[in-house]
Motif scaffolding. Structure first.
Motif, PDB file in Angstrom:
ATOM      1  N   GLY A 145     145.695  70.525 -22.273  1.00  0.00           N
ATOM      2  CA  GLY A 145     145.607  71.581 -23.278  1.00  0.00           C
ATOM      3  C   GLY A 145     144.173  72.048 -23.472  1.00  0.00           C
ATOM      4  O   GLY A 145     143.903  73.262 -23.555  1.00  0.00           O
ATOM      5  N   ALA A 146     143.249  71.102 -23.546  1.00  0.00           N
ATOM      6  CA  ALA A 146     141.841  71.457 -23.735  1.00  0.00           C
ATOM      7  C   ALA A 146     141.315  72.253 -22.551  1.00  0.00           C
ATOM      8  O   ALA A 146     140.536  73.210 -22.717  1.00  0.00           O
ATOM      9  CB  ALA A 146     141.013  70.187 -23.932  1.00  0.00           C
ATOM     10  N   GLU A 147     141.735  71.869 -21.342  1.00  0.00           N
ATOM     11  CA  GLU A 147     141.307  72.595 -20.142  1.00  0.00           C
ATOM     12  C   GLU A 147     141.836  74.030 -20.135  1.00  0.00           C
ATOM     13  O   GLU A 147     141.149  74.958 -19.694  1.00  0.00           O
ATOM     14  CB  GLU A 147     141.796  71.864 -18.888  1.00  0.00           C
ATOM     15  CG  GLU A 147     141.056  70.563 -18.610  1.00  0.00           C
ATOM     16  CD  GLU A 147     141.770  69.703 -17.584  1.00  0.00           C
ATOM     17  OE1 GLU A 147     142.652  70.242 -16.871  1.00  0.00           O
ATOM     18  OE2 GLU A 147     141.463  68.501 -17.497  1.00  0.00           O
ATOM     19  N   LEU A 148     143.061  74.213 -20.623  1.00  0.00           N
ATOM     20  CA  LEU A 148     143.622  75.562 -20.678  1.00  0.00           C
ATOM     21  C   LEU A 148     142.785  76.480 -21.567  1.00  0.00           C
ATOM     22  O   LEU A 148     142.681  77.684 -21.315  1.00  0.00           O
ATOM     23  CB  LEU A 148     145.065  75.504 -21.194  1.00  0.00           C
ATOM     24  CG  LEU A 148     146.106  74.947 -20.218  1.00  0.00           C
ATOM     25  CD1 LEU A 148     147.422  74.664 -20.931  1.00  0.00           C
ATOM     26  CD2 LEU A 148     146.331  75.920 -19.058  1.00  0.00           C
ATOM     27  N   ILE A 149     142.185  75.889 -22.602  1.00  0.00           N
ATOM     28  CA  ILE A 149     141.336  76.687 -23.504  1.00  0.00           C
ATOM     29  C   ILE A 149     139.964  76.924 -22.887  1.00  0.00           C
ATOM     30  O   ILE A 149     139.486  78.061 -22.817  1.00  0.00           O
ATOM     31  CB  ILE A 149     141.199  75.985 -24.867  1.00  0.00           C
ATOM     32  CG1 ILE A 149     142.560  75.946 -25.576  1.00  0.00           C
ATOM     33  CG2 ILE A 149     140.163  76.704 -25.730  1.00  0.00           C
ATOM     34  CD1 ILE A 149     142.557  75.164 -26.869  1.00  0.00           C
ATOM     35  N   THR A 150     139.335  75.855 -22.413  1.00  0.00           N
ATOM     36  CA  THR A 150     137.966  75.990 -21.890  1.00  0.00           C
ATOM     37  C   THR A 150     137.920  76.784 -20.593  1.00  0.00           C
ATOM     38  O   THR A 150     136.915  77.427 -20.292  1.00  0.00           O
ATOM     39  CB  THR A 150     137.338  74.602 -21.658  1.00  0.00           C
ATOM     40  OG1 THR A 150     138.169  73.846 -20.770  1.00  0.00           O
ATOM     41  CG2 THR A 150     137.197  73.844 -22.975  1.00  0.00           C
ATOM     42  N   ALA A 185     148.237  75.819 -24.383  1.00  0.00           N
ATOM     43  CA  ALA A 185     147.417  74.690 -24.829  1.00  0.00           C
ATOM     44  C   ALA A 185     148.055  74.011 -26.037  1.00  0.00           C
ATOM     45  O   ALA A 185     148.127  72.774 -26.105  1.00  0.00           O
ATOM     46  CB  ALA A 185     146.014  75.167 -25.177  1.00  0.00           C
ATOM     47  N   GLU A 186     148.527  74.803 -26.981  1.00  0.00           N
ATOM     48  CA  GLU A 186     149.180  74.241 -28.164  1.00  0.00           C
ATOM     49  C   GLU A 186     150.429  73.455 -27.787  1.00  0.00           C
ATOM     50  O   GLU A 186     150.728  72.418 -28.392  1.00  0.00           O
ATOM     51  CB  GLU A 186     149.528  75.356 -29.149  1.00  0.00           C
ATOM     52  CG  GLU A 186     148.313  75.949 -29.841  1.00  0.00           C
ATOM     53  CD  GLU A 186     148.686  76.990 -30.880  1.00  0.00           C
ATOM     54  OE1 GLU A 186     149.897  77.288 -31.026  1.00  0.00           O
ATOM     55  OE2 GLU A 186     147.776  77.506 -31.553  1.00  0.00           O
ATOM     56  N   GLU A 187     151.145  73.927 -26.769  1.00  0.00           N
ATOM     57  CA  GLU A 187     152.331  73.201 -26.304  1.00  0.00           C
ATOM     58  C   GLU A 187     151.943  71.826 -25.785  1.00  0.00           C
ATOM     59  O   GLU A 187     152.656  70.838 -26.014  1.00  0.00           O
ATOM     60  CB  GLU A 187     153.029  74.006 -25.203  1.00  0.00           C
ATOM     61  CG  GLU A 187     153.723  75.270 -25.711  1.00  0.00           C
ATOM     62  CD  GLU A 187     154.236  76.139 -24.570  1.00  0.00           C
ATOM     63  OE1 GLU A 187     154.055  75.739 -23.387  1.00  0.00           O
ATOM     64  OE2 GLU A 187     154.821  77.204 -24.849  1.00  0.00           O
ATOM     65  N   GLN A 188     150.813  71.749 -25.104  1.00  0.00           N
ATOM     66  CA  GLN A 188     150.359  70.458 -24.592  1.00  0.00           C
ATOM     67  C   GLN A 188     149.925  69.540 -25.730  1.00  0.00           C
ATOM     68  O   GLN A 188     150.188  68.335 -25.698  1.00  0.00           O
ATOM     69  CB  GLN A 188     149.193  70.665 -23.602  1.00  0.00           C
ATOM     70  CG  GLN A 188     149.572  71.417 -22.346  1.00  0.00           C
ATOM     71  CD  GLN A 188     150.760  70.793 -21.626  1.00  0.00           C
ATOM     72  OE1 GLN A 188     150.793  69.577 -21.398  1.00  0.00           O
ATOM     73  NE2 GLN A 188     151.721  71.619 -21.253  1.00  0.00           N
ATOM     74  N   PHE A 189     149.266  70.082 -26.737  1.00  0.00           N
ATOM     75  CA  PHE A 189     148.865  69.260 -27.888  1.00  0.00           C
ATOM     76  C   PHE A 189     150.104  68.698 -28.596  1.00  0.00           C
ATOM     77  O   PHE A 189     150.117  67.531 -29.009  1.00  0.00           O
ATOM     78  CB  PHE A 189     148.037  70.083 -28.869  1.00  0.00           C
ATOM     79  CG  PHE A 189     146.748  70.610 -28.295  1.00  0.00           C
ATOM     80  CD1 PHE A 189     146.051  69.904 -27.324  1.00  0.00           C
ATOM     81  CD2 PHE A 189     146.224  71.820 -28.724  1.00  0.00           C
ATOM     82  CE1 PHE A 189     144.863  70.385 -26.785  1.00  0.00           C
ATOM     83  CE2 PHE A 189     145.035  72.312 -28.200  1.00  0.00           C
ATOM     84  CZ  PHE A 189     144.358  71.598 -27.228  1.00  0.00           C
ATOM     85  N   LEU A 190     151.128  69.527 -28.709  1.00  0.00           N
ATOM     86  CA  LEU A 190     152.367  69.070 -29.347  1.00  0.00           C
ATOM     87  C   LEU A 190     153.040  67.980 -28.519  1.00  0.00           C
ATOM     88  O   LEU A 190     153.610  67.034 -29.074  1.00  0.00           O
ATOM     89  CB  LEU A 190     153.318  70.250 -29.548  1.00  0.00           C
ATOM     90  CG  LEU A 190     152.935  71.240 -30.660  1.00  0.00           C
ATOM     91  CD1 LEU A 190     153.815  72.481 -30.594  1.00  0.00           C
ATOM     92  CD2 LEU A 190     153.059  70.580 -32.031  1.00  0.00           C
ATOM     93  N   LYS A 191     152.983  68.108 -27.199  1.00  0.00           N
ATOM     94  CA  LYS A 191     153.569  67.091 -26.324  1.00  0.00           C
ATOM     95  C   LYS A 191     152.791  65.775 -26.422  1.00  0.00           C
ATOM     96  O   LYS A 191     153.362  64.698 -26.238  1.00  0.00           O
ATOM     97  CB  LYS A 191     153.580  67.579 -24.881  1.00  0.00           C
ATOM     98  CG  LYS A 191     154.600  68.671 -24.593  1.00  0.00           C
ATOM     99  CD  LYS A 191     154.519  69.102 -23.135  1.00  0.00           C
ATOM    100  CE  LYS A 191     155.531  70.199 -22.815  1.00  0.00           C
ATOM    101  NZ  LYS A 191     155.440  70.648 -21.407  1.00  0.00           N
ATOM    102  N   ALA A 192     151.512  65.875 -26.700  1.00  0.00           N
ATOM    103  CA  ALA A 192     150.681  64.665 -26.787  1.00  0.00           C
ATOM    104  C   ALA A 192     150.978  63.856 -28.040  1.00  0.00           C
ATOM    105  O   ALA A 192     150.866  62.624 -28.037  1.00  0.00           O
ATOM    106  CB  ALA A 192     149.200  65.048 -26.757  1.00  0.00           C
ATOM    107  N   LEU A 193     151.371  64.537 -29.111  1.00  0.00           N
ATOM    108  CA  LEU A 193     151.487  63.870 -30.417  1.00  0.00           C
ATOM    109  C   LEU A 193     152.509  62.739 -30.478  1.00  0.00           C
ATOM    110  O   LEU A 193     152.219  61.691 -31.071  1.00  0.00           O
ATOM    111  CB  LEU A 193     151.770  64.910 -31.503  1.00  0.00           C
ATOM    112  CG  LEU A 193     150.568  65.778 -31.874  1.00  0.00           C
ATOM    113  CD1 LEU A 193     150.969  66.863 -32.864  1.00  0.00           C
ATOM    114  CD2 LEU A 193     149.442  64.921 -32.456  1.00  0.00           C
TER     115      LEU A 193
END
Length: 338
Positions: free
Chosen positions: A214-219, A237-245
């Protein structure tokens, strides 16, 4: 994380081959073996199994030992011949007097597949071949020694280590290959979680895999690609953060005060613009680290970074007007002196 090492076993050979009359082919092979002439011993023992000596378990045991000594990287198939010989030694042992000894030979031969898996993972970074060798080790063990053997802890340790290797590999491969490596990394974590759902390392690694992506998608988002593409990257990116939680919160149940995990949780909620939960984990992290920061600043009062961190903490997460005012002055002085 558990560091994998080769398993070394000392093999004691108590073959009663000395009891063979010297003219027997097996007896001559044994003499060559004792003299470390393994090639000569191999020729003789291969001749022995074409005679009536093939009905003697010790003949097959010696053949297994000889071929095991001849095994090299270029002659890896000799290991298979060695195992087949030990199996045949059991088959012709009608009285079962050698069963325990032969099982030891088999175990100490197939452990080489495990050692190969460790070497391929740690030294050669050939991760697919490592997994193939590890699974072959388990298959051989179950087939030849104990079909009900429990490999759960072995699987947890091995696949945690393998998942970590894939995680480290992601940034070292070309961009076009990163998705595949990332998928492999996550699969290994999920494999461990399917065995032990509350395994900290697997859950933490899985959370980091998702968060990092997710962070890479932003940077890595191209600001010149237009607003629509930028918004698409942010959404992914937000989808990846949600998957991480879910992974991160499972890990939190096991190690609620883990610094690395608190940073992960903070970062996920920051990326999701959830200021309330971001501050919850930021505050918890600050509470755990503030004493170390204070001590560090006492040792080095010119450390601007630490001073700024303490100013932030006393201003926001752990409000203290007196301390905040003190560090506001300190930070200003340090910046002025730069």
């Amino acid at each position: 994380m558990k560091i994998f090492k080769h398993i070394s076993l000392i093999i004691l050979i108590f073959l009663g081959i000395g009891s063979f009359a010297q003219p027997t082919v097996t007896g001559r092979a044994y003499e060559q073996y004792k003299g470390k002439n393994f090639d000569g011993a191999r020729e003789l023992i291969d001749s022995a199994i074409t005679t009536n000596e093939r009905f003697d378990s010790q003949t097959w045991q010696l053949r297994g030992i000889i071929y095991r000594n001849l095994e090299t990287a270029d002659l890896s198939y000799f290991r298979e011949i060695s195992i087949e010989s030990f199996v045949q030694a059991k088959n012709v042992d009608s009285t079962n007097i050698y069963t325990e000894k032969i099982n030891e030979y088999i175990q100490q031969t197939i452990i080489r597949y495990y050692n190969d898996a460790v070497r391929l993972m740690n030294e050669n970074k050939q991760l697919k071949r490592s997994e193939e060798s590890y699974e072959l080790y388990k298959d051989q063990y179950k087939r030849l020694l104990d079909p009900k053997h429990d490999f759960k802890q072995f699987d947890i340790d091995y696949y945690n280590a393998l998942g970590a290797e894939y995680l480290a590999l992601i940034k070292t491969v070309p961009t076009v290959k990163q998705d595949e490596v990332r998928k492999n990394a996550l699969e290994k974590c999920d494999k461990v979680i399917s065995i032990d759902s509350l395994n900290y390392q697997a859950n933490y690694n899985a959370a980091i895999i998702q968060y990092n992506y997710g962070a890479e998608l932003i940077t890595d988002a191209d600001p010149t690609g237009g607003l629509e593409r930028l918004m698409e990257s942010l959404q992914k990116a937000e989808e990846q953060f949600l998957k991480a939680l879910p992974y991160a919160h499972r890990a939190e149940k096991i190690k609620p005060n883990s610094f690395e995990l608190l940073i992960c949780l903070m970062s996920c909620y920051y990326g999701l613009n959830n200021s309330e939960l971001y501050m919850k984990y930021q505050t918890k992290f600050d509470e755990l680290t503030i004493n170390d920061l204070e001590e560090s600043f006492q040792i080095n009062p010119n450390d601007l970074e630490v001073a700024e961190d303490l100013l932030r903490i006393y201003t926001t997460s752990i409000p203290n007007e007196t301390k905040a005012a003190e560090f506001q002055i300190i930070v200003k002085k340090l910046k002025d002196n730069q």
